[in-house]
Write a protein that holds these residues in place. Sequence first.
Motif, PDB file in Angstrom:
ATOM      1  N   ILE A 146       0.828  -1.204   0.000  1.00 12.67           N
ATOM      2  CA  ILE A 146       0.000   0.000   0.000  1.00 12.67           C
ATOM      3  C   ILE A 146       0.866   1.260   0.000  1.00 12.67           C
ATOM      4  O   ILE A 146       0.472   2.305  -0.535  1.00 12.67           O
ATOM      5  N   THR A 147       2.085   1.161   0.562  1.00 12.36           N
ATOM      6  CA  THR A 147       2.991   2.322   0.558  1.00 12.36           C
ATOM      7  C   THR A 147       3.410   2.679  -0.864  1.00 12.36           C
ATOM      8  O   THR A 147       3.437   3.863  -1.233  1.00 12.36           O
ATOM      9  N   PHE A 148       3.712   1.677  -1.696  1.00 11.98           N
ATOM     10  CA  PHE A 148       4.086   1.949  -3.083  1.00 11.98           C
ATOM     11  C   PHE A 148       2.899   2.512  -3.861  1.00 11.98           C
ATOM     12  O   PHE A 148       3.068   3.402  -4.712  1.00 11.98           O
ATOM     13  N   ILE A 149       1.698   2.023  -3.590  1.00 10.23           N
ATOM     14  CA  ILE A 149       0.514   2.543  -4.286  1.00 10.23           C
ATOM     15  C   ILE A 149       0.287   4.009  -3.922  1.00 10.23           C
ATOM     16  O   ILE A 149       0.037   4.856  -4.799  1.00 10.23           O
ATOM     17  N   ILE A 150       0.389   4.329  -2.634  1.00 10.22           N
ATOM     18  CA  ILE A 150       0.219   5.724  -2.202  1.00 10.22           C
ATOM     19  C   ILE A 150       1.305   6.612  -2.801  1.00 10.22           C
ATOM     20  O   ILE A 150       1.056   7.747  -3.224  1.00 10.22           O
ATOM     21  N   THR A 151       2.536   6.092  -2.857  1.00  8.36           N
ATOM     22  CA  THR A 151       3.634   6.866  -3.449  1.00  8.36           C
ATOM     23  C   THR A 151       3.354   7.173  -4.916  1.00  8.36           C
ATOM     24  O   THR A 151       3.598   8.297  -5.385  1.00  8.36           O
ATOM     25  N   GLY A 152       2.839   6.209  -5.653  1.00 13.63           N
ATOM     26  CA  GLY A 152       2.502   6.452  -7.060  1.00 13.63           C
ATOM     27  C   GLY A 152       1.418   7.499  -7.211  1.00 13.63           C
ATOM     28  O   GLY A 152       1.500   8.378  -8.089  1.00 13.63           O
ATOM     29  N   LEU A 153       0.390   7.455  -6.358  1.00 16.18           N
ATOM     30  CA  LEU A 153      -0.679   8.455  -6.418  1.00 16.18           C
ATOM     31  C   LEU A 153      -0.159   9.845  -6.048  1.00 16.18           C
ATOM     32  O   LEU A 153      -0.540  10.845  -6.665  1.00 16.18           O
ATOM     33  N   MET A 154       0.737   9.904  -5.064  1.00  8.46           N
ATOM     34  CA  MET A 154       1.335  11.188  -4.691  1.00  8.46           C
ATOM     35  C   MET A 154       2.218  11.731  -5.806  1.00  8.46           C
ATOM     36  O   MET A 154       2.265  12.952  -6.045  1.00  8.46           O
ATOM     37  N   ALA A 155       2.903  10.838  -6.516  1.00 11.08           N
ATOM     38  CA  ALA A 155       3.739  11.278  -7.644  1.00 11.08           C
ATOM     39  C   ALA A 155       2.882  11.910  -8.734  1.00 11.08           C
ATOM     40  O   ALA A 155       3.264  12.932  -9.323  1.00 11.08           O
ATOM     41  N   ILE A 156       1.711  11.319  -9.014  1.00 10.48           N
ATOM     42  CA  ILE A 156       0.807  11.906 -10.008  1.00 10.48           C
ATOM     43  C   ILE A 156       0.367  13.298  -9.572  1.00 10.48           C
ATOM     44  O   ILE A 156       0.313  14.242 -10.372  1.00 10.48           O
ATOM     45  N   GLY A 157       0.054  13.436  -8.264  1.00 10.58           N
ATOM     46  CA  GLY A 157      -0.364  14.741  -7.762  1.00 10.58           C
ATOM     47  C   GLY A 157       0.733  15.786  -7.864  1.00 10.58           C
ATOM     48  O   GLY A 157       0.482  16.927  -8.259  1.00 10.58           O
ATOM     49  N   PHE A 158       1.971  15.413  -7.537  1.00  9.37           N
ATOM     50  CA  PHE A 158       3.078  16.373  -7.613  1.00  9.37           C
ATOM     51  C   PHE A 158       3.386  16.743  -9.062  1.00  9.37           C
ATOM     52  O   PHE A 158       3.685  17.900  -9.366  1.00  9.37           O
ATOM     53  N   MET A 159       3.323  15.770  -9.972  1.00  8.83           N
ATOM     54  CA  MET A 159       3.620  16.056 -11.379  1.00  8.83           C
ATOM     55  C   MET A 159       2.577  16.965 -12.003  1.00  8.83           C
ATOM     56  O   MET A 159       2.843  17.627 -13.006  1.00  8.83           O
ATOM     57  N   SER A 160       1.374  17.015 -11.427  1.00  8.94           N
ATOM     58  CA  SER A 160       0.329  17.875 -11.988  1.00  8.94           C
ATOM     59  C   SER A 160       0.667  19.353 -11.843  1.00  8.94           C
ATOM     60  O   SER A 160       0.076  20.192 -12.526  1.00  8.94           O
ATOM     61  N   PHE A 161       1.614  19.683 -10.954  1.00  3.75           N
ATOM     62  CA  PHE A 161       2.024  21.080 -10.828  1.00  3.75           C
ATOM     63  C   PHE A 161       2.784  21.562 -12.062  1.00  3.75           C
ATOM     64  O   PHE A 161       3.016  22.769 -12.205  1.00  3.75           O
ATOM     65  N   GLY A 162       3.188  20.652 -12.948  1.00  2.00           N
ATOM     66  CA  GLY A 162       3.922  21.055 -14.142  1.00  2.00           C
ATOM     67  C   GLY A 162       3.130  21.991 -15.024  1.00  2.00           C
ATOM     68  O   GLY A 162       3.690  22.896 -15.655  1.00  2.00           O
ATOM     69  N   GLY A 163       1.826  21.816 -15.106  1.00  2.00           N
ATOM     70  CA  GLY A 163       1.009  22.704 -15.932  1.00  2.00           C
ATOM     71  C   GLY A 163       0.959  24.123 -15.421  1.00  2.00           C
ATOM     72  O   GLY A 163       0.766  25.061 -16.197  1.00  2.00           O
ATOM     73  N   MET A 164       1.148  24.315 -14.111  1.00  2.00           N
ATOM     74  CA  MET A 164       1.102  25.659 -13.547  1.00  2.00           C
ATOM     75  C   MET A 164       2.318  26.478 -13.941  1.00  2.00           C
ATOM     76  O   MET A 164       2.241  27.699 -14.099  1.00  2.00           O
ATOM     77  N   LEU A 165       3.475  25.825 -14.120  1.00  2.00           N
ATOM     78  CA  LEU A 165       4.713  26.541 -14.428  1.00  2.00           C
ATOM     79  C   LEU A 165       4.990  26.628 -15.919  1.00  2.00           C
ATOM     80  O   LEU A 165       5.912  27.317 -16.334  1.00  2.00           O
ATOM     81  N   THR A 166       4.219  25.930 -16.740  1.00  2.00           N
ATOM     82  CA  THR A 166       4.417  26.003 -18.186  1.00  2.00           C
ATOM     83  C   THR A 166       3.282  26.727 -18.879  1.00  2.00           C
ATOM     84  O   THR A 166       3.218  26.760 -20.093  1.00  2.00           O
ATOM     85  N   GLY A 167       2.350  27.328 -18.134  1.00  2.00           N
ATOM     86  CA  GLY A 167       1.213  28.013 -18.749  1.00  2.00           C
ATOM     87  C   GLY A 167       1.615  29.235 -19.545  1.00  2.00           C
ATOM     88  O   GLY A 167       0.968  29.608 -20.511  1.00  2.00           O
ATOM     89  N   GLY A 168       2.720  29.895 -19.149  1.00  2.00           N
ATOM     90  CA  GLY A 168       3.147  31.097 -19.868  1.00  2.00           C
ATOM     91  C   GLY A 168       3.537  30.816 -21.295  1.00  2.00           C
ATOM     92  O   GLY A 168       3.266  31.603 -22.206  1.00  2.00           O
ATOM     93  N   ASP A 169       4.188  29.670 -21.550  1.00  2.00           N
ATOM     94  CA  ASP A 169       4.587  29.324 -22.914  1.00  2.00           C
ATOM     95  C   ASP A 169       3.376  29.110 -23.803  1.00  2.00           C
ATOM     96  O   ASP A 169       3.346  29.546 -24.952  1.00  2.00           O
ATOM     97  N   GLU A 170       2.350  28.448 -23.267  1.00  2.00           N
ATOM     98  CA  GLU A 170       1.152  28.220 -24.054  1.00  2.00           C
ATOM     99  C   GLU A 170       0.466  29.544 -24.377  1.00  2.00           C
ATOM    100  O   GLU A 170      -0.071  29.733 -25.454  1.00  2.00           O
TER     101      GLU A 170
END
Length: 249
Positions: A184-208
């Motif tokens: 369950i720790t690895f599953i939670i880690t994977g879900l947390m990784a998806i959540g952290f990677m979603s911040f990428g759209g906030m820092l690349t919005g200026g280029d779009e």
Amino acid sequence: MEHLELFFKAIFIDNMVFATFLGMCSYLAVSKKVSTAVGLGAAVIFVMAITVPLNWLLDQYLLQEGALSWLGEEYADYDLSFLSFIMFIATIATMVQLVEIIVEKFSPSLYNSLGIFLPLIAVNCAILGGSLFMQSREIPTLGLAFNYGISSGIGWFLAILAIAAIREKIRYSNVPAPLRGLGITFIITGLMAIGFMSFGGMLTGGDEKEETTETASIEVVAPSQESSITEEVETVVDSTTINEPQIIE
């Protein structure tokens, strides 16, 4: 702006745990209690904040090709980059020994709870990864290297703190037997990784936004070109005489 962007990218998007899965051994072993996770996370921040700038100085003035030019022209062609791993690990090991002495002196309980994992920071791949990523990304200034070291350490600290808090709560949850423990720790880690990677759209919005602006400007220019072509065609039609057919009664 450059410092702020690097700070947030290193914490959320390029997080050592969730983006590159570095430092997973300590992340999984010391994340059973929040108090222990906080102590180890603070030690990692301290070590990375010191080692990354120090290794930047070593890379700039000793290891890179031509870095020894400050000694004289006869040393300008020297390339000591093959010593990067040895020098970086030596710097990290020295700082870890300093942290171990400080923790043992001022917090013996934390020193005992961390156990073998405190000296193992010296071989923690997240610590070495921070220096190697700094070198590969060619960070230009010492200030940015210091920023990257602190922000990378904070990212690792947030990762281990979050999973420790979840693991403390999950003890009282009805987890299926096959998933208890690391499953369950690895599953939670994977879900947390998806959540952290979603911040990428906030820092690349200026280029779009810039791309959208360029497209709009092209669309504005196009009608003006069409109107000029239409005017030219009307002028040609007016200048020519069209013979109308005569009606025979």
